[in-house]
Design an enzyme around this catalytic site. Structure first.
Site, PDB file in Angstrom:
ATOM      1  CG  ASP A   1      -1.923   1.107   1.216  1.00 55.61           C
ATOM      2  OD1 ASP A   1      -1.831   2.006   0.356  1.00 55.61           O
ATOM      3  OD2 ASP A   1      -2.820   1.086   2.069  1.00 55.61           O
ATOM      4  CG  LEU A   2       2.223   2.561  -3.641  1.00 54.90           C
ATOM      5  CD1 LEU A   2       2.239   3.140  -5.035  1.00 54.90           C
ATOM      6  CD2 LEU A   2       3.566   1.964  -3.294  1.00 54.90           C
TER       7      LEU A   2
ATOM      8  CG  ASP B   1      -2.712   3.833  -2.480  1.00 54.71           C
ATOM      9  OD1 ASP B   1      -3.666   3.061  -2.256  1.00 54.71           O
ATOM     10  OD2 ASP B   1      -2.272   4.625  -1.629  1.00 54.71           O
TER      11      ASP B   1
END
Length: 178
Positions: free
Chosen positions: A105-106, A148
């Site tokens: 998960d960015l 993301d």
């Protein structure tokens, strides 16, 4: 005529194989069946020219190929070219105990979009997706499961490869900050 016909079929199969490899599509059995069907039809046409089966084979092949490509494109994320969430859910439903699942998960990705714009954010997502795909091309599959969020299903290979994937991800984040 026959040589041009056979060369076009070989070209179509080679292009399809490259696309399958690029987009991680592992369902090659369907394309093999299409090739066998076309080969049988072409052989019948060459042996018995009075039976006009070529156009029937080409028409049916075109329909089968269209269906195959539609199924393949529905499994892909349009931005990154990785497998999408639907593919991820289907694959993890039959999760192998010997495989490793890594989820990414960015963090604060919204800030990148807000500060630099969505075009830069999209470039970053594409670059991150390409990096995941390159790292998993032999022993795994990479997915974009959300905006993301990414996942990697890694099977086989040494632990050093997993550590290299983790380091490459960290380096990508460091590069992204620059």
């Amino acid at each position: 005529y026959l040589a041009a016909y056979l060369m076009s079929i070989v070209y179509l199969l080679v292009i399809t194989a490259r696309t399958i490899r690029k987009y991680q599509n592992k369902s090659k059995n369907c394309i093999y069946l299409i090739a066998v069907f076309l080969s049988i039809g072409s052989t019948i046409q060459v042996i018995c020219p009075q039976i006009h089966v070529t156009w029937l084979c080409v028409t049916l092949l075109s329909i089968l190929y269209y269906v195959y490509c539609n199924i393949m494109w529905q499994e892909l994320d349009g931005l990154t070219g990785l497998l999408n969430q639907s593919s991820y859910l289907n694959k993890t439903a039959s999760f192998n105990q010997d495989a490793i699942l890594m989820v990414f998960d960015l963090d604060d990705f919204k800030d990148i979009n807000d500060q630099y714009g969505h075009d830069i954010g999209d470039q970053y997502l594409r670059r991150f997706g390409t990096m995941l795909e390159e790292m998993t091309e032999q022993n795994g599959q990479a997915y974009r499961t959300g905006g993301d969020e990414f996942a990697v299903l890694y099977s086989g290979g040494p632990a050093e490869k997993i550590e290299a994937l983790r380091e490459c991800c960290l380096q990508s984040f460091r590069d992204g900050e620059k």
